[in-house]
Scaffold this motif. Structure first.
Motif, PDB file in Angstrom:
ATOM      1  N   ASP A 108       0.874  -1.159   0.000  1.00 53.88           N
ATOM      2  CA  ASP A 108       0.000   0.000   0.000  1.00 53.88           C
ATOM      3  C   ASP A 108       0.926   1.228   0.000  1.00 53.88           C
ATOM      4  O   ASP A 108       2.087   1.123   0.414  1.00 53.88           O
ATOM      5  CB  ASP A 108      -0.871  -0.051   1.262  1.00 53.88           C
ATOM      6  N   ASP A 115       0.069   5.027   0.902  1.00 54.15           N
ATOM      7  CA  ASP A 115      -0.083   6.007   1.989  1.00 54.15           C
ATOM      8  C   ASP A 115      -0.192   5.297   3.335  1.00 54.15           C
ATOM      9  O   ASP A 115      -1.108   4.508   3.560  1.00 54.15           O
ATOM     10  CB  ASP A 115      -1.300   6.888   1.719  1.00 54.15           C
ATOM     11  N   ASP A 127      -1.980  -0.644   5.873  1.00 54.19           N
ATOM     12  CA  ASP A 127      -2.278  -0.051   7.187  1.00 54.19           C
ATOM     13  C   ASP A 127      -3.776   0.068   7.441  1.00 54.19           C
ATOM     14  O   ASP A 127      -4.181   0.622   8.463  1.00 54.19           O
ATOM     15  CB  ASP A 127      -1.593   1.314   7.340  1.00 54.19           C
TER      16      ASP A 127
HETATM   17 MG    MG Z   1      -2.811   3.206   3.526  1.00 56.14          MG
END
Ligand code: MG
Length: 188
Positions: A8, A10, A133
């Motif tokens: 991922d 960000d 995240d």
């Molecule tokens: Mg993310």
């Protein structure tokens, strides 16, 4: 067949600042380049899979996204690793403008970007892993049948449904990959 470390963007490569679209706002997450170097040595392709609802919302354009990613790819190369592919989903089912307002299997938790990468790069998803995240990353990884999903703590305070390994830092993922590839060498 190849295998991939899906990343991922960000919150994993760069700290989450909310609709990032300018290089000067990029702050690297500690350990990202070390993790990528270990992954490449262990035979993983590096594949970024990122939801970009900011494009859907009209906050920045696909062209601005591409420009930022070209810069980011260069920053990786300077540090001794190259990203093999970048996939992004510019859709949002509620807040998207015009053609961007739609459901799409590319938008995580949909597995669309991972499945396309598997086809493009001849990946064995059952040997591939991912770091994210958010619960949407867990959903995409599980739906695509990845071997292991690492959820970096901090963003999702409640935990997520599905299968994942919670980690506090990218260094923990790096250690897992290094130990796993050492085990493979012993088995051979
Ligand atoms: Mg993310």
């Amino acid at each position: 067949m190849n295998r991939a470390l899906f990343l991922d963007r960000d919150g994993v490569i760069n700290h989450e600042v909310g609709y990032l679209h300018a290089a000067e706002d990029v702050r690297w997450v500690p350990g990202i380049f070390e993790l990528c170097r270990v992954a490449v040595r262990a035979g993983y392709k590096l594949v970024v899979v990122t939801n970009q609802a900011g494009i859907a919302r009209g906050l920045y354009t696909e062209a601005q996204f591409e420009t930022l990613m070209e810069w980011m790819r260069g920053e990786f190369v300077v540090r001794g690793v190259a990203l093999d592919a970048v996939y992004f989903s510019p859709y949002h089912p509620v807040h998207g403008l015009g053609e961007y307002k739609r459901e799409h299997e590319d938008r995580k938790p949909g597995p669309g970007m991972l499945l396309r990468a598997a086809k493009d790069l001849e990946l064995d998803l059952g040997l591939s892993v991912m770091v994210g995240d958010r619960c949407s990353d867990v959903g995409a990884a599980n739906a695509a049948g990845l071997r292991t999903m690492f959820l970096l703590s901090g963003t999702e305070v409640e935990g997520c449904a599905g299968e994942y390994v919670a980690v506090e830092s990218l260094g923990e993922v790096e250690s897992w990959l290094a130990a796993d590839s050492a085990t493979e060498r012993e088995v051979r």
